[in-house]
Motif scaffolding. Structure first.
Motif, mmCIF file in Angstrom:
data_model
loop_
_atom_site.group_PDB
_atom_site.id
_atom_site.type_symbol
_atom_site.label_atom_id
_atom_site.label_comp_id
_atom_site.label_asym_id
_atom_site.label_seq_id
_atom_site.Cartn_x
_atom_site.Cartn_y
_atom_site.Cartn_z
ATOM 1 N N PRO A 374 77.347 130.724 2.043
ATOM 2 C CA PRO A 374 78.465 129.836 1.701
ATOM 3 C C PRO A 374 78.496 129.536 0.213
ATOM 4 C CG PRO A 374 76.668 128.556 2.635
ATOM 5 C CD PRO A 374 76.255 130.003 2.727
ATOM 6 N N LEU A 375 79.687 129.402 -0.320
ATOM 7 C CA LEU A 375 79.884 129.022 -1.724
ATOM 8 C C LEU A 375 80.468 127.618 -1.731
ATOM 9 C CD1 LEU A 375 81.446 132.344 -3.072
ATOM 10 C CD2 LEU A 375 79.040 131.697 -3.003
ATOM 11 N N LEU A 376 79.667 126.649 -2.159
ATOM 12 C CA LEU A 376 80.065 125.248 -2.121
ATOM 13 C C LEU A 376 79.968 124.650 -3.516
ATOM 14 C CD1 LEU A 376 78.004 124.208 1.044
ATOM 15 C CD2 LEU A 376 80.391 124.923 0.981
ATOM 16 N N ALA A 377 80.780 123.640 -3.759
ATOM 17 C CA ALA A 377 80.741 122.910 -5.032
ATOM 18 C C ALA A 377 81.111 121.468 -4.766
ATOM 19 C CB ALA A 377 81.688 123.530 -6.049
ATOM 20 N N GLY A 378 80.149 120.556 -4.960
ATOM 21 C CA GLY A 378 80.409 119.145 -4.705
ATOM 22 C C GLY A 378 80.755 118.862 -3.263
ATOM 23 N N GLY A 379 80.186 119.623 -2.340
ATOM 24 C CA GLY A 379 80.471 119.437 -0.918
ATOM 25 C C GLY A 379 81.764 120.076 -0.471
ATOM 26 N N GLU A 380 82.510 120.701 -1.374
ATOM 27 C CA GLU A 380 83.785 121.332 -1.042
ATOM 28 C C GLU A 380 83.575 122.824 -0.859
ATOM 29 O OE1 GLU A 380 88.211 122.073 -3.014
ATOM 30 O OE2 GLU A 380 86.671 120.911 -4.061
ATOM 31 N N VAL A 381 84.253 123.400 0.144
ATOM 32 C CA VAL A 381 84.162 124.833 0.410
ATOM 33 C C VAL A 381 84.929 125.589 -0.664
ATOM 34 C CG1 VAL A 381 84.721 126.679 2.028
ATOM 35 C CG2 VAL A 381 83.889 124.490 2.890
ATOM 36 N N ILE A 382 84.236 126.467 -1.363
ATOM 37 C CA ILE A 382 84.867 127.303 -2.386
ATOM 38 C C ILE A 382 85.134 128.700 -1.843
ATOM 39 C CG2 ILE A 382 84.628 128.254 -4.708
ATOM 40 C CD1 ILE A 382 84.940 125.244 -4.602
ATOM 41 N N GLY A 383 84.217 129.213 -1.044
ATOM 42 C CA GLY A 383 84.367 130.558 -0.487
ATOM 43 C C GLY A 383 83.118 130.934 0.274
ATOM 44 N N VAL A 384 83.014 132.206 0.617
ATOM 45 C CA VAL A 384 81.840 132.718 1.320
ATOM 46 C C VAL A 384 81.590 134.147 0.851
ATOM 47 C CG1 VAL A 384 83.157 133.583 3.291
ATOM 48 C CG2 VAL A 384 80.732 133.014 3.578
ATOM 49 N N LEU A 385 80.321 134.491 0.720
ATOM 50 C CA LEU A 385 79.904 135.837 0.331
ATOM 51 C C LEU A 385 79.382 136.534 1.581
ATOM 52 C CD1 LEU A 385 79.533 137.692 -2.157
ATOM 53 C CD2 LEU A 385 77.230 136.796 -2.379
ATOM 54 N N TYR A 386 80.097 137.564 2.027
ATOM 55 C CA TYR A 386 79.731 138.291 3.246
ATOM 56 C C TYR A 386 79.058 139.597 2.855
ATOM 57 C CZ TYR A 386 80.268 141.314 7.327
ATOM 58 O OH TYR A 386 80.038 142.187 8.351
ATOM 59 N N LEU A 387 77.839 139.853 3.387
ATOM 60 C CA LEU A 387 77.080 141.062 3.092
ATOM 61 C C LEU A 387 76.777 141.773 4.404
ATOM 62 C CD1 LEU A 387 74.596 139.486 0.546
ATOM 63 C CD2 LEU A 387 76.623 140.842 0.007
#
Length: 593
Positions: A374-387
């Motif tokens: 998960p890509l988070l910033a200040g508790g907010e969802v920014i995105g997700v990195l799927y591998l």
């Protein structure tokens, strides 16, 4: 003795340097005094020659010579501030020189004005000669005094040089003899204990681990050295017994150190690579640029692991793909945040083998091993990195730093895009503002000039807009502008740029369109706006109309768009004069049609 000699030499050289400095200072004073007198004499000669011969060539250098004399006199006063008597003479010289230079200027002025008789009379009066004699007398007094001072200072330099020569001549041999005597005594005191130590060291080197120093060293320093040597020999003897064990420990430590060095080197390379990636992502201006950077750098950070980056779309509440790499195909529609367990849990979620953990809904059943970060910033969802693959323990550091960099870049990209929108959008209507219109118009003119394609511009405003503000208030006027902006946005093509020019005035840039083609489109917008019935605060504001002016780009117009704007504005004012609520095409555009 060395310190004393050095101190005396430094003191002598310091005094000599000071004396030489004063000698140099005296030469500067002498030079300034000579310069002041010579400049004044040259100026006086030029003035006399001009007044007597009436030849203007003699007057050419008078002003420069007087300026030089005054400058030299000022320098002389500044240089003699350290000597009150000389300074008083310098001040008197400067005063006399100023009086004489003023007299020379006055005679030169009379001569330049053509009054040569007056100039000759002033010269014949003798006042200038008396002033010059006073200047010469005062300068001579100052020069004599300064030469006397200079001779005294030179004599002081010579005395100090003589002192330094005697100090070197006597001090050097005495110091050398003293050092030689001390060296001989020291060598004799060192030789005996050193020979005893060398003998024992030779025995130790030959393999005798029991060899020790037992003789008297005749010196506390050498005695401590012997004790240290004996202690070292004891430790060495004990160390030889444990040599095998120590070598094994050393081998293990070396392997661990090599491993740590390799890990640190790899991490350093990754950090350098991620630094370059972060720098480029921070500079990206569009989503396409950001996707290109991701596709280039992520496979280098996590080689042989296909994957995709999803960014959170707040308006749609979806994770939409930005970039994919390693041949991975992703659904462009994206997926909802609740379909990813990593976003639900706020931490990494991965499956390394079938049945080892819950599979995310967005992955599907065909994938048996994957990793979602998960890509988070200040508790907010920014995105997700799927591998699509297994991220080993040695790559977790790479993944963690990579996720932090990408999250930071996405937040920065989102902020930049928001700031960009704020700078180019009118906050009331949501249309592009005037600044963006001027930049876009210049760009479209350049394109039209290169390609030869048509380009048209519409200038329009609301008829009798002031009555809405006067009758209903400024909030009603804002509601009218918002309604007009919404209608115009819906009536023009996606490629047309609709802007708020200012106040109740709007602009439309129509690339690739002639005025004749654009006329029907503008006429449709005019009719639609005339049919609007704006409501505000529970009251009806009534109908409204707009006037439009259309102009097309011509090659003889200014490239910054100012001429095209003036042409469209002239057509708009023509529509106003002809009764408003109409569309008028610029005359040149009509002729071209």
């Amino acid at each position: 003795m060395l310190a004393l000699s050095a101190g005396l030499l430094l003191e002598g050289s310091s005094q000599m340097r000071a004396s030489l400095s004063w000698v140099t200072h005296s030469s500067q004073v002498l030079r300034a005094a000579h310069s002041a007198r010579n400049h004044l004499q040259h100026a006086e000669s030029g003035q006399r020659g001009f007044a007597l011969t009436h030849n203007p060539e003699f007057a050419e250098s008078i002003d420069a010579e007087i300026a030089g004399a005054r400058g030299a006199a000022n320098d002389l006063v500044a240089l003699t501030t350290d000597n009150p008597a000389q300074n008083a003479r310098a001040v008197q010289i400067r005063s006399l020189l100023m009086q004489r230079s003023d007299a020379v200027n006055e005679i030169s002025r009379l001569a330049r004005a053509g009054d040569f008789t007056g100039a000759e009379a002033a010269i014949a009066s003798g006042r200038g000669r008396n002033l010059m004699l006073l200047v010469d007398a005062r300068v001579s007094d100052l020069l004599n005094e300064e030469r006397a001072l200079s001779h005294q200072r030179i004599a002081a330099v010579e005395r100090r040089l003589s002192f330094i020569r005697w100090l070197v001549a006597l001090g050097t041999p005495i110091t050398v003899i003293t050092i030689a005597i001390m060296s001989v005594a020291l060598i004799r005191r060192i030789r005996t204990p050193v020979e005893a130590m060398m003998t024992v060291m030779g025995q130790l080197g030959a393999g005798d681990r029991t060899a020790r120093i037992d003789s008297d060293m005749a010196s506390s320093e050498f005695q401590r050295l012997a004790s240290g040597y004996n202690a070292m020999a004891e430790e060495l003897q004990a160390a030889v017994a444990d040599q095998a064990q120590s070598q094994e420990h050393l081998h293990k430590a070396n392997l661990e150190l090599s491993h740590n060095a390799r890990v640190l080197r790899e991490r350093g390379e990754v950090i350098e690579l991620l630094g370059g990636m972060a720098h480029r992502m921070q500079a990206a201006r569009t989503d396409e640029e950001l996707a290109a950077i991701i596709r280039v750098f992520v496979p280098r950070v996590l080689p042989e692991i296909p994957g995709a980056l999803y960014a959170h779309n707040n308006s749609r509440n979806l994770l939409v793909p930005i970039a994919a790499w390693g041949g991975l195909q992703v659904d462009s529609a994206g997926f909802a945040p609740d379909q990813c367990w990593a976003l639900r849990r706020g931490q990494s979620h991965f499956v390394v083998e079938p049945g080892s953990d819950i599979v995310c809904a967005h992955v599907g059943d065909e994938t048996h091993h994957y990793h979602c970060e998960p890509l988070l910033a200040g508790g907010e969802v920014i995105g997700v990195l799927y591998l699509k693959g297994v991220v080993g323990a040695e790559s977790r550091f790479r993944l963690t730093v990579l996720a932090e960099n990408i999250a930071s870049a996405l937040v920065n990209h989102r902020l930049q895009r928001g700031l960009r929108e704020q700078t180019i959008r009118d906050p009331l209507t949501g249309l592009f503002n005037r600044r963006y219109m001027e930049e876009t118009l210049a760009l479209e003119i350049s394109r039209a000039s290169r390609s030869g394609s048509p380009l048209s511009l519409v200038m329009c405003d609301v008829d009798h807009f002031k009555r809405f503000n006067d009758d209903f208030g400024h909030e009603a006027g804002d509601a009218v502008l918002q309604a007009v902006a919404a209608e115009m946005r819906s009536r023009f093509r996606e490629g047309d740029v609709v802007c708020r020019f200012g106040g109740e005035e709007f602009t439309v840039i129509a690339p690739g369109t002639t005025a004749a083609v654009l006329l029907d489109r503008v006429e449709g917008a005019r009719q639609a706006i005339a049919e609007l019935n704006v409501q505000q605060g529970g009251r009806t504001l009534g109908s409204m109309t707009m006037s439009f002016g259309i102009a097309s780009w011509e090659d003889d117009m200014e490239r910054d768009g100012s001429t095209l704007i003036k042409a469209a504005d002239a057509a708009l004012y023509r529509a106003k004069r002809e009764g408003r609520d109409r569309v008028v095409v610029d005359g040149r555009a009509e002729a071209a049609a």
